[in-house]
Write a protein that holds these residues in place. Structure first.
Motif, mmCIF file in Angstrom:
data_model
loop_
_atom_site.group_PDB
_atom_site.id
_atom_site.type_symbol
_atom_site.label_atom_id
_atom_site.label_comp_id
_atom_site.label_asym_id
_atom_site.label_seq_id
_atom_site.Cartn_x
_atom_site.Cartn_y
_atom_site.Cartn_z
ATOM 1 N N ILE A 136 0.698 -1.374 -0.201
ATOM 2 C CA ILE A 136 0.079 -0.186 0.599
ATOM 3 C C ILE A 136 1.338 1.312 0.080
ATOM 4 O O ILE A 136 2.094 1.164 0.309
ATOM 5 C CB ILE A 136 -0.955 0.049 1.282
ATOM 6 C CG1 ILE A 136 -1.629 1.072 1.203
ATOM 7 C CG2 ILE A 136 -0.257 0.139 2.517
ATOM 8 C CD1 ILE A 136 -3.046 0.857 2.343
ATOM 9 N N VAL A 137 0.142 2.408 -1.227
ATOM 10 C CA VAL A 137 1.298 3.872 -0.703
ATOM 11 C C VAL A 137 0.468 4.791 0.257
ATOM 12 O O VAL A 137 -0.545 4.496 0.442
ATOM 13 C CB VAL A 137 0.759 4.226 -1.990
ATOM 14 C CG1 VAL A 137 1.552 5.611 -2.046
ATOM 15 C CG2 VAL A 137 1.548 3.010 -3.065
ATOM 16 N N PRO A 138 1.636 4.967 1.420
ATOM 17 C CA PRO A 138 0.437 5.501 2.182
ATOM 18 C C PRO A 138 0.109 7.215 1.798
ATOM 19 O O PRO A 138 0.068 6.842 0.860
ATOM 20 C CB PRO A 138 1.993 6.225 3.040
ATOM 21 C CG PRO A 138 2.912 5.047 2.792
ATOM 22 C CD PRO A 138 2.282 4.301 1.561
ATOM 23 N N GLU A 139 -1.010 7.049 2.829
ATOM 24 C CA GLU A 139 -1.975 8.178 2.454
ATOM 25 C C GLU A 139 -1.298 9.657 1.807
ATOM 26 O O GLU A 139 -0.930 10.303 1.161
ATOM 27 C CB GLU A 139 -3.023 8.488 3.251
ATOM 28 C CG GLU A 139 -3.814 9.477 3.029
ATOM 29 C CD GLU A 139 -4.946 9.467 1.742
ATOM 30 O OE1 GLU A 139 -5.036 7.924 2.055
ATOM 31 O OE2 GLU A 139 -5.976 10.320 1.517
ATOM 32 N N ALA A 160 2.152 10.453 1.036
ATOM 33 C CA ALA A 160 2.654 9.295 0.101
ATOM 34 C C ALA A 160 2.143 9.601 -1.916
ATOM 35 O O ALA A 160 2.189 10.120 -2.183
ATOM 36 C CB ALA A 160 3.093 8.670 -0.023
ATOM 37 N N LYS A 161 0.739 9.216 -1.489
ATOM 38 C CA LYS A 161 -0.408 9.653 -2.351
ATOM 39 C C LYS A 161 -0.897 10.823 -2.493
ATOM 40 O O LYS A 161 -0.775 11.567 -3.765
ATOM 41 C CB LYS A 161 -1.081 8.522 -2.010
ATOM 42 C CG LYS A 161 -2.561 8.777 -3.229
ATOM 43 C CD LYS A 161 -4.055 8.162 -2.777
ATOM 44 C CE LYS A 161 -4.478 9.721 -2.216
ATOM 45 N NZ LYS A 161 -5.942 9.548 -1.832
ATOM 46 N N ALA A 163 2.444 12.865 -4.464
ATOM 47 C CA ALA A 163 2.244 12.364 -5.087
ATOM 48 C C ALA A 163 1.609 12.696 -6.089
ATOM 49 O O ALA A 163 1.322 13.592 -7.645
ATOM 50 C CB ALA A 163 2.703 10.529 -5.942
#
Lengths: 296, 361
Positions: free
Chosen positions: A87-90, A92-93, A96
């Motif tokens: 999962i990509v942490p919130e 980092a999202k 991005a």
């Protein structure tokens, strides 16, 4: 001693004491060798290579009759992380997404008025993301309400924030509005937004402190310095441990200075430096105090 | 010796005695025999640095760097790469684009290089599309010749560079596929960065950020059976299997290689199949590795992770991953070890193939 044992002893000696493998064991090394032999000799039933680390030993194996196979359970435990999706942490999202948004804006491929950007932008008000300062995020949020004047866009943004995620972001939107209007010297607008933020902050001491801070600044900006000092002092005394407390103290000095009371401002700055010497705001206070003393 | 020179350089710097250091290193280079090229290369690197930074002598520095790099593979990689970086800087400053790019590519060709920064350096130097194409091929060759953990590391170093180059070459769909293979190889910790590259590729492909934003939603959405949203799908799954000359050659080589004999080799093959964008084959290879591996926790966990990773990277569907794990643990008879009961299991590969688009390899 059997031939195998003898050759084992000889090899062990060679490895331990760097002597030729054919040499006879020295008498004083016998106890060491016997210890090694005891360590490496295992019962014929033991198969260490086939038993996962931490599994039940032979004794447990005998008692593990029943539905649950303890070996299989251990294997299940070992492989269970393989079931979990990466999962990509919130955070980092959001970083991005913000980068993507800014890149799209700069190359003209994104429509800044697209309302789908709002959740990203509103989160950037609370938790600043790379390359997107909160004030820019607020201005971009306003741009998602195109075709209306600035005042109407602000009103619509407030209405949207009140609806979005149960009003979770409303205070942040109002504080941002107050901050942005303050930066363009729209004192009355800034004050109205700060008062609305204070009303919406409810019981949260942090949000109340930030709303009072913005209200104090707006009042001082509008020239109502006595009221500003009063609001800020009251907030400082009510929530002395809030994260905004040092900034509030500094704002008191600024309001006093704006009201022409240099002596009171200097005293407030000195107190700030004395009480919070390590705070980054204290450094700002030192500089202002230095400037004040230079002027005198 | 390196540490001695560094210490001496510091001392000379502190004392303002550049001449002493210069004389010392000149003497050392004079005495260093060509029979000890590694030592000589290191010394040349020190002098090149000194000449450039202290004596403002780019020509002298360039000569030293070239001399060290002429030793090729004999030159230790740290000295080689430092000399190449210095030369690259000199060439870029002088506007010698071709020489700058060739210098950067020479580092990339070294097996020790992981490819990091190559795209930025080539873009900054103004590399031609042909040079970018060469760099892309070199980056892919690195992965083609690597195995196991090295291949996983390259997924976070060389493959992002390949993605950037592909976008610059105007092949964003290929970049998205490259990102897909990198995600199926990389460790979880590398997912945020790789996801950003994948999003960039999607945006370049579409000309807008909508699908890129959906992809970021897809990778950040906590997916459990209860919370799974049918609307959240992996936009990368829409792209066909990645084919390029390096992958095709490696795929052919793999077909001709006899089947591995150990679990470790099966695991390496699984990684390679991920890189070849063959997720179902990769899963199958990892399941074979699981069957052969010793019953130690690390080996079991590693094989299970390799078996579920292609499915999780493509779908983030934990139910599918659990089906793969359960199949490896219990086989078709399920947990009760009896066929014809309610807990019998279906082979997960056909389900995986169906999810990945029918005839995914």
């Amino acid at each position: 001693m059997s031939r195998t044992a003898a050759s084992f002893r000889s090899a062990a000696l060679a490895a331990l004491f760097c002597v030729p493998a054919s040499a006879e064991p020295l008498p004083e090394t016998d106890f060491l060798l016997s210890k090694i032999e005891r360590t490496v000799t295992r019962p014929a039933t033991c198969a260490p290579c086939t038993v996962p680390a931490g599994m039940p030993d032979d004794a447990d194996r005998g008692s593990a009759a029943g539905d649950v196979n303890p070996y299989l359970e251990k294997i299940r435990e070992a492989v269970s992380p393989a079931r979990r999706a990466p999962i990509v942490p919130e955070k980092a999202k959001n970083d991005a997404l913000a980068k993507l948004f800014l890149a799209s804006l700069s190359d003209g491929s994104a429509d800044p008025s697209d309302p789908r950007w709002r959740p990203l932008l509103v989160r950037a008000l609370e938790k600043p993301v790379r390359d997107l300062p909160p004030d820019d995020a607020y201005r971009l949020l306003l741009a998602t309400f195109p075709g209306v004047d600035a005042g109407t866009a602000r009103k619509r943004l407030r209405e949207w924030a009140a609806e979005c995620e149960g009003g979770l972001h409303l205070v942040e939107v109002l504080l941002s509005e107050s901050r942005v209007l303050f930066s363009v010297r729209n004192w009355e607008g800034s004050l109205a937004a700060a008062e609305a933020a204070a009303a919406a902050a409810g019981n949260s001491p942090e949000l109340s402190a930030r709303a009072a801070y913005r209200k104090g600044l707006a009042l001082a900006g509008a020239g109502r310095t006595t009221e500003a000092v009063c609001v800020l002092r009251s907030e400082r005394d009510e929530h002395p441990e809030s994260r905004a407390a040092p900034e509030i103290e500094y704002a008191i000095a600024w309001a006093e200075l704006r009201g022409g009371d240099e002596k009171a401002a200097a005293e407030t700055l000195r107190r700030l430096i004395r009480e919070r010497p390590a705070d980054p705001v204290a450094e700002k206070a030192r500089q202002t105090l230095g400037d004040l003393e230079d002027v005198r | 010796m390196g540490a001695d020179f560094r210490a001496f350089r510091k001392m000379a710097d502190a004392l303002g005695e550049d001449a002493i250091f210069s004389a010392l290193i000149d003497k050392a280079i004079e005495q260093a025999s060509e029979e000890h090229p590694q030592t000589l290369c290191r010394l040349l690197n020190y002098r090149a640095d000194f000449r450039l930074t202290r004596e403002n002598d780019p020509k002298g520095s360039e000569a030293d760097c070239r001399r060290a790099m002429d030793f090729g593979k004999t030159c230790p990689f740290p000295a080689y790469s430092a000399c190449a970086d210095r030369l690259y800087g000199i060439y870029v400053r002088d506007g010698r684009t071709e020489a700058a790019c060739e210098t950067r590519l020479s580092v990339l060709r070294r097996p020790e290089s992981n490819g990091a920064w190559v795209a930025k350096h080539l873009f900054d130097a103004g590399a031609s599309p042909e040079t970018l194409e060469t760099a892309l091929r070199e980056l892919r060759r690195k992965s083609a010749t690597a195995g196991g953990s090295a291949l996983r590391n390259l997924a976070t170093t060389a493959q992002p560079e390949a993605i950037k180059i592909l976008i610059a070459l105007g092949r964003p769909a290929e970049a998205a596929c490259e990102a897909r293979t990198a995600l199926s190889l990389a460790l979880d910790s590398a997912w945020p960065r790789l996801s950003e590259y994948a999003a960039r590729a999607l945006k370049a492909e579409d000309g807008n950020a909508a699908r890129a934003a959906s992809f970021l939603e897809f990778v950040s959405e906590p997916l459990s059976e209860a919370k799974r949203k049918p609307s959240v799908r992996n936009p990368l799954a829409a792209f066909p299997r990645l084919r390029d000359s390096v992958r095709d050659a490696e795929s052919d080589r793999l077909e001709q290689t006899p089947a591995p004999s150990s679990w470790r080799e099966w695991l390496d093959r699984s990684s390679k199949l991920c890189w070849l964008d063959r997720p179902v084959d990769a899963t199958e290879a990892a399941m074979t590795a699981f069957a052969l591996c010793p019953m130690t926790e690390n080996a079991l966990a590693e094989c299970a992770r390799a078996a579920t990773r292609p499915a999780l990277a493509a779908t983030r569907d934990e139910t599918l991953a659990a089906a793969i794990v359960d199949w490896m643990l219990y086989g078709p008879a399920g947990k009760d070890s009896k066929m014809g009961t309610s807990d019998d299991l279906d082979a997960p590969l056909s389900a995986l193939r169906a999810v990945l688009g029918g005839n995914a390899p």
